[in-house]
Scaffold this active site. Structure first.
Site, PDB file in Angstrom:
ATOM      1  N   VAL A  51       0.826  -1.206   0.000  1.00 47.00           N
ATOM      2  CA  VAL A  51       0.000   0.000   0.000  1.00 47.00           C
ATOM      3  C   VAL A  51       0.858   1.253   0.000  1.00 47.00           C
ATOM      4  CG1 VAL A  51      -0.298   0.216   2.519  1.00 47.00           C
ATOM      5  CG2 VAL A  51      -2.076   1.063   0.967  1.00 47.00           C
ATOM      6  N   GLY A 100      -4.999  -6.774   0.781  1.00 50.04           N
ATOM      7  CA  GLY A 100      -5.431  -5.998   1.937  1.00 50.04           C
ATOM      8  C   GLY A 100      -4.612  -4.725   2.047  1.00 50.04           C
ATOM      9  N   GLU A 101      -4.492  -4.209   3.267  1.00 51.16           N
ATOM     10  CA  GLU A 101      -3.694  -3.022   3.591  1.00 51.16           C
ATOM     11  C   GLU A 101      -4.320  -1.719   3.100  1.00 51.16           C
ATOM     12  OE1 GLU A 101       0.248  -3.417   2.011  1.00 51.16           O
ATOM     13  OE2 GLU A 101       0.623  -5.367   2.943  1.00 51.16           O
ATOM     14  N   GLY A 102      -5.375  -1.778   2.293  1.00 48.89           N
ATOM     15  CA  GLY A 102      -5.888  -0.605   1.601  1.00 48.89           C
ATOM     16  C   GLY A 102      -5.348  -0.514   0.188  1.00 48.89           C
TER      17      GLY A 102
END
Length: 339
Positions: A92, A310-312
């Site tokens: 991210v 994930g993570e944004g």
């Protein structure tokens, strides 16, 4: 927490203006929908620029990951990844830099003291790890409320500092198991329907995840969204829910990422009905639980790239499209002005 309505007049005006631009009616498809949504969010046509984008990654560990049965990766990587975020080297971080977004990581329940990281990262810490949801509650009711309040405070901090757009990120080994449990609990779905492969477990690993969820969902009755977060959720899920509710209450749009933020969003909508109007889904995850969550929220993902990091990381990829949608209304010519 009171959730304001979107500006329906601005939405209608945006649609009318879009039809009058130098293009066939509806020719820009989803971009037109997004442009009108941004107008309804901002209450103005065209919408304001989305210059200041903030990603807040909520990090935490889960008791179900202790045995290593539900993930392809070891538990200690959660703490290691917090340090990677701070070094600016995570997925991210790299992708956010491409769109000019700022990334912040918060230790909500990492099972490590993280004494070597800045105090501001640990300022919202609720506890070290969560309970194993198949045999015990993830957190106490008080801890769930404190975590929710930490998410509220995190949203306030970013908004007060000038954020135009918020993205909740997540980091925690076992996160997909927790997200699946929350979606199944709220929507009344069987464990086998919501469990995916997560970080890449094989069929045997998926079967173990299903068994964990089945035990968790039958362990005790859950009464209300905060009780559900405490029983089968986590401190970081509660913090994410608080972040989402507060953003909506303060009229700041949110781009949801993958399965974990979307699971938290289902709980946030239960806590504050109508908050989902202020969110857009950035991308479609490969996890089945996210599909159920999005359907419940009435959200259609902007992108479908097969992402599952994930993570944004997926949500930041939608930012240029939102900016493009705004530019359509702001900069395109009008049919009426043609000679």
């Amino acid at each position: 927490m009171e959730i304001p309505s979107l500006d329906e007049h601005a939405h209608a005006e945006a649609l009318a203006q879009l039809d009058g631009l130098v293009k066939p009616v509806g020719a820009l498809g989803r971009l037109e929908e997004l442009a009108a949504w941004l107008c309804a969010v901002h209450g103005t046509v065209p919408p304001r620029p989305l210059d200041d984008v903030r990603v807040v990654v909520f990090a935490g560990d889960h008791g179900v990951s202790v045995s290593g049965a539900v993930s392809a990766y070891p538990r200690h990587l959660t703490a290691a990844m917090v340090r990677v975020f701070l070094a600016g080297e995570s997925g991210v971080n790299v992708l956010a830099r491409e769109v000019g977004a700022h990334v912040r990581v918060l230790d909500i329940a990492v099972d490590d003291p993280l004494d070597d990281v800045p105090d501001e990262v640990r300022s919202r810490k609720i506890r070290r790890g969560s309970g194993s949801i198949d045999v015990a509650d993830a957190v106490t009711g008080d801890e769930a409320q404190r975590a929710f309040d930490a998410g509220v405070a995190a949203a306030d901090a970013e908004i007060d500092d000038g954020a135009d757009l918020l993205i909740p990120g997540d980091m925690g080994i076992g996160n997909t198991t927790i997200a699946s449990a929350l979606v199944a609990a709220v929507l009344g779905l069987p464990a086998d329907d919501v469990v995916g492969t997560g970080t890449g477990v094989d069929d045997e690993g998926r079967a173990r995840k299903v068994a964990v969820l089945e035990r968790a969902l039958t362990r005790r009755a859950m009464h209300g969204p905060m009780d559900t977060l405490a029983s089968v959720g986590s401190a970081c899920a509660a913090a994410t829910a608080g972040f989402l509710v507060r953003a909506a209450a303060r009229r700041v749009p949110v781009v949801l990422d993958g399965v974990f933020p979307c699971a938290a969003a289902v709980l946030a909508r239960e806590i504050a009905p109508g908050a989902e109007r202020w969110w857009v889904a950035g991308h479609r995850s490969t996890e089945p639980a996210q599909a159920f969550a999005l359907k419940a929220l009435g959200l259609d993902p902007i992108l479908d790239l097969g992402l599952r990091l994930g993570e944004g990381s997926g949500a930041v990829q939608a930012v240029p499209l939102l900016r493009g949608a705004r530019a359509v209304l702001s900069d395109m010519g009008r049919l009426a002005d043609l000679g």
